[in-house]
Write a protein that holds these residues in place. Structure first.
Motif, PDB file in Angstrom:
ATOM      1  N   THR A 144       0.427  -0.318   0.326  1.00  0.00           N
ATOM      2  CA  THR A 144      -0.230  -0.143  -0.054  1.00  0.00           C
ATOM      3  C   THR A 144       1.286   1.209   0.449  1.00  0.00           C
ATOM      4  N   ARG A 145       0.203   2.357  -1.038  1.00  0.00           N
ATOM      5  CA  ARG A 145       0.932   3.471  -0.787  1.00  0.00           C
ATOM      6  C   ARG A 145       0.192   4.349  -1.086  1.00  0.00           C
ATOM      7  N   THR A 146       1.070   5.625  -1.085  1.00  0.00           N
ATOM      8  CA  THR A 146       0.443   6.696  -1.410  1.00  0.00           C
ATOM      9  C   THR A 146       0.797   7.668  -3.007  1.00  0.00           C
ATOM     10  N   SER A 147       2.131   6.764  -3.416  1.00  0.00           N
ATOM     11  CA  SER A 147       2.640   7.428  -4.521  1.00  0.00           C
ATOM     12  C   SER A 147       1.571   6.592  -5.733  1.00  0.00           C
ATOM     13  N   TYR A 148       1.140   7.709  -6.722  1.00  0.00           N
ATOM     14  CA  TYR A 148       0.827   6.783  -7.884  1.00  0.00           C
ATOM     15  C   TYR A 148       0.773   7.903  -8.933  1.00  0.00           C
ATOM     16  N   HIS A 149       0.170   6.929  -9.987  1.00  0.00           N
ATOM     17  CA  HIS A 149       0.185   8.390 -11.287  1.00  0.00           C
ATOM     18  C   HIS A 149      -0.851   8.799 -11.658  1.00  0.00           C
ATOM     19  N   ASP A 150      -2.143   9.339 -10.610  1.00  0.00           N
ATOM     20  CA  ASP A 150      -2.930   9.898 -11.074  1.00  0.00           C
ATOM     21  C   ASP A 150      -3.468  10.787  -9.532  1.00  0.00           C
ATOM     22  N   ALA A 151      -3.998  11.722  -9.252  1.00  0.00           N
ATOM     23  CA  ALA A 151      -4.245  12.078  -8.834  1.00  0.00           C
ATOM     24  C   ALA A 151      -5.260  12.005  -8.277  1.00  0.00           C
ATOM     25  N   LYS A 152      -6.394  10.873  -8.532  1.00  0.00           N
ATOM     26  CA  LYS A 152      -7.918  10.361  -7.946  1.00  0.00           C
ATOM     27  C   LYS A 152      -7.105   9.410  -7.220  1.00  0.00           C
ATOM     28  N   PHE A 153      -5.838   8.439  -7.477  1.00  0.00           N
ATOM     29  CA  PHE A 153      -5.826   7.443  -6.207  1.00  0.00           C
ATOM     30  C   PHE A 153      -4.561   7.895  -5.615  1.00  0.00           C
ATOM     31  N   VAL A 154      -4.383   8.651  -5.702  1.00  0.00           N
ATOM     32  CA  VAL A 154      -4.221   9.603  -4.821  1.00  0.00           C
ATOM     33  C   VAL A 154      -4.714   9.722  -3.564  1.00  0.00           C
ATOM     34  N   ALA A 155      -5.491  10.625  -3.781  1.00  0.00           N
ATOM     35  CA  ALA A 155      -6.737  10.700  -3.155  1.00  0.00           C
ATOM     36  C   ALA A 155      -7.445   8.804  -2.519  1.00  0.00           C
ATOM     37  N   LEU A 156      -7.603   8.051  -3.179  1.00  0.00           N
ATOM     38  CA  LEU A 156      -8.518   7.141  -2.507  1.00  0.00           C
ATOM     39  C   LEU A 156      -7.760   6.460  -1.709  1.00  0.00           C
ATOM     40  N   ALA A 157      -5.918   6.834  -1.921  1.00  0.00           N
ATOM     41  CA  ALA A 157      -5.260   6.351  -1.067  1.00  0.00           C
ATOM     42  C   ALA A 157      -5.088   6.678  -0.427  1.00  0.00           C
ATOM     43  N   GLN A 158      -5.102   7.652   0.262  1.00  0.00           N
ATOM     44  CA  GLN A 158      -5.457   8.777   1.131  1.00  0.00           C
ATOM     45  C   GLN A 158      -6.759   8.382   2.003  1.00  0.00           C
ATOM     46  N   ALA A 159      -8.027   8.378   1.580  1.00  0.00           N
ATOM     47  CA  ALA A 159      -9.561   7.465   2.500  1.00  0.00           C
ATOM     48  C   ALA A 159      -8.485   6.391   2.535  1.00  0.00           C
TER      49      ALA A 159
ATOM     50  N   PHE B 247       6.951   8.050 -15.645  1.00  0.00           N
ATOM     51  CA  PHE B 247       7.004   8.315 -14.043  1.00  0.00           C
ATOM     52  C   PHE B 247       6.889  10.093 -13.986  1.00  0.00           C
ATOM     53  N   ASP B 248       6.990  10.680 -14.806  1.00  0.00           N
ATOM     54  CA  ASP B 248       6.457  11.972 -14.548  1.00  0.00           C
ATOM     55  C   ASP B 248       5.667  12.517 -14.061  1.00  0.00           C
ATOM     56  N   ALA B 249       4.182  11.475 -14.508  1.00  0.00           N
ATOM     57  CA  ALA B 249       2.889  11.226 -13.610  1.00  0.00           C
ATOM     58  C   ALA B 249       3.145  11.589 -12.153  1.00  0.00           C
ATOM     59  N   TYR B 250       4.012  10.659 -12.131  1.00  0.00           N
ATOM     60  CA  TYR B 250       4.099  10.344 -10.166  1.00  0.00           C
ATOM     61  C   TYR B 250       4.350  11.676  -9.923  1.00  0.00           C
ATOM     62  N   LEU B 251       5.518  12.253 -10.765  1.00  0.00           N
ATOM     63  CA  LEU B 251       5.283  13.402  -9.585  1.00  0.00           C
ATOM     64  C   LEU B 251       4.808  14.624 -10.059  1.00  0.00           C
ATOM     65  N   VAL B 252       3.419  14.311 -11.139  1.00  0.00           N
ATOM     66  CA  VAL B 252       2.711  15.553 -11.056  1.00  0.00           C
ATOM     67  C   VAL B 252       1.504  15.270  -9.840  1.00  0.00           C
ATOM     68  N   ALA B 253       1.477  13.934  -9.856  1.00  0.00           N
ATOM     69  CA  ALA B 253       0.569  13.528  -8.809  1.00  0.00           C
ATOM     70  C   ALA B 253       0.780  13.819  -7.283  1.00  0.00           C
ATOM     71  N   ALA B 254       2.174  13.845  -6.671  1.00  0.00           N
ATOM     72  CA  ALA B 254       2.776  13.930  -5.469  1.00  0.00           C
ATOM     73  C   ALA B 254       2.453  15.282  -5.015  1.00  0.00           C
ATOM     74  N   THR B 255       2.551  16.360  -6.394  1.00  0.00           N
ATOM     75  CA  THR B 255       2.146  17.922  -5.327  1.00  0.00           C
ATOM     76  C   THR B 255       1.004  18.117  -4.826  1.00  0.00           C
ATOM     77  N   GLN B 256       0.122  17.168  -4.559  1.00  0.00           N
ATOM     78  CA  GLN B 256      -1.029  18.069  -3.950  1.00  0.00           C
ATOM     79  C   GLN B 256      -0.776  17.083  -2.840  1.00  0.00           C
ATOM     80  N   VAL B 257       0.350  16.204  -2.193  1.00  0.00           N
ATOM     81  CA  VAL B 257       0.373  15.576  -1.340  1.00  0.00           C
ATOM     82  C   VAL B 257       1.975  15.625  -0.523  1.00  0.00           C
TER      83      VAL B 257
END
Length: 372
Positions: free
Chosen positions: A67-82, A115-125
């Motif tokens: 399990t992780r928060t690092s993801y390629h898409d902001a919606k999965f970052v939010a779902l992981a946080q939940a 992996f560039d998409a991971y770096l973009v999504a990471a900016t929200q957390v």
């Protein structure tokens, strides 16, 4: 009668059955759906599975997951946080045992690729995902190989999910709360309308006020209108003996990790050694579809060893064990939890090889779609 759902009297062709809800499929999403149905007050629940408990013919077996928060898409970052904030803690409280082992997470890949998409999504957390230089990452995680140009994220939310423990504990908890299991009871035909559902099995027909299909590729045959295009992809997993001190390979010291690069075999991942099983690693394959009825091919030791030697800096002494599993893939590797219009039937589609970590949230959503 389901909470929050009016069910009219069925016509004579639909004999009234003893069930409020049928859950088809006893993988992580089926069990988590049943868990949330119990939490919502539904009492007469049957979970049906074509195979036996803990079988290896799907996607939910095996000892561990990431399990992780690092993801390629902001919606999965939010779902992981939940899932981290609420879903997994709720399960752990109800089952009265830890289901995760915290450990660092490290995710990396060459710039200009996926992996560039991971770096973009990471900016929200930014408080959870910490950028590292390859040099700093190599100093912090010396067993892993980093290229000079890699972008690296240190994921402070990561953990090893104790998958086999989670599945066994969920089955026991559900049984203790009155949920009935129909093992080796595959559904051959499913009908649903505004009055309820009827599931035909080799043992007879079961009627219920509603149903959730969480049976991987079988969704396409049981409820085709709820299934996006699905393919089944076979996976091979290795557990490796590494020439490193045992303490450096255990959770807390050794991270969960993924190297994300272009190409069909560009996504590789791994987990710490647990209970003497060796460090786990595999290629996350999303292509090369195969029919679900075909037996998974035997793992290729040479291919697994070559992958491990490319990712670890220490000598790989050999394969301690191998595993096989199957992914049910949507075309975009996204999730679908849909309800049939005008009928109490919900389908959970795929989850594409990265759904276990979201199990508590997917189950909560499926139960809500059925009841609300």
């Amino acid at each position: 009668m389901l909470h929050g759902m009016a069910v009219s009297t069925p016509p004579p062709a639909w004999p009234e059955g003893p069930w409020d809800v049928l859950v088809l499929g006893a993988g992580i999403h089926g069990l988590c759906t049943a868990f949330w149905l119990v939490q919502r007050g539904v009492r007469r629940i049957a979970v049906l599975d074509r195979y036996g408990p803990g079988h290896a013919l799907g996607s939910s077996h095996g000892g561990t997951r990431i399990t992780r928060t690092s993801y390629h898409d902001a919606k999965f970052v939010a779902l992981a946080q939940a899932a981290h904030r609420d879903g997994w803690p709720t399960l752990e409280r109800a089952l009265a045992q830890p289901l995760r082992v915290p450990t660092p997470g490290v995710f990396h890949g060459p710039p200009g690729g996926p992996f560039d998409a991971y770096l973009v999504a990471a900016t929200q957390v930014p408080d959870v995902l910490e950028p590292l230089s390859p040099t700093a990452a190599a100093a912090r995680f010396p067993v892993l190989r980093f290229a000079a140009g890699d972008a690296v994220l240190h994921d402070h939310s990561a953990a090893v999910v104790l998958a086999a423990r989670t599945m066994a504990a969920l089955r026991a908890w559900l049984a203790a709360h009155g949920v009935q299991f129909g093992w080796h009871q595959g559904v051959e035909h499913l009908e649903a309308d505004a009055h309820g559902v009827r599931a035909a099995t080799a043992q007879g027909c079961l009627c219920a006020a509603g149903a959730v299909v969480a049976a991987g590729p079988e969704l396409a045959t049981l409820a085709a209108d709820l299934a996006p295009p699905l393919t089944v992809v076979h996976q091979q997993v290795g557990y490796f003996a590494l020439d490193a001190a045992a303490a450096t390979l255990e959770p807390g010291a050794f991270p969960v990790w993924a190297h994300v690069a272009p190409g069909p075999a560009g996504f590789t991942y791994g987990l710490p050694a647990l209970e003497g099983a060796g460090a786990k690693a595999a290629v996350h394959r999303t292509t090369a579809p195969a029919q679900p009825e075909h037996a998974s091919p035997e793992p290729d030791p040479a291919e697994l060893l070559a992958m491990a030697r490319a990712r670890f800096t220490v000598p790989v002494l050999g394969l301690a064990a191998t595993e096989r599993c199957r992914y049910t893939m949507t075309q975009d590797q996204d999730f679908r939890v849909e309800r049939r219009p005008g009928a109490p039937l919900v389908g959970i589609a795929a989850c594409s090889g990265h759904g276990f970590k979201f199990g508590p949230e997917i189950g909560r959503l499926a139960a809500a779609r059925l009841l609300d």
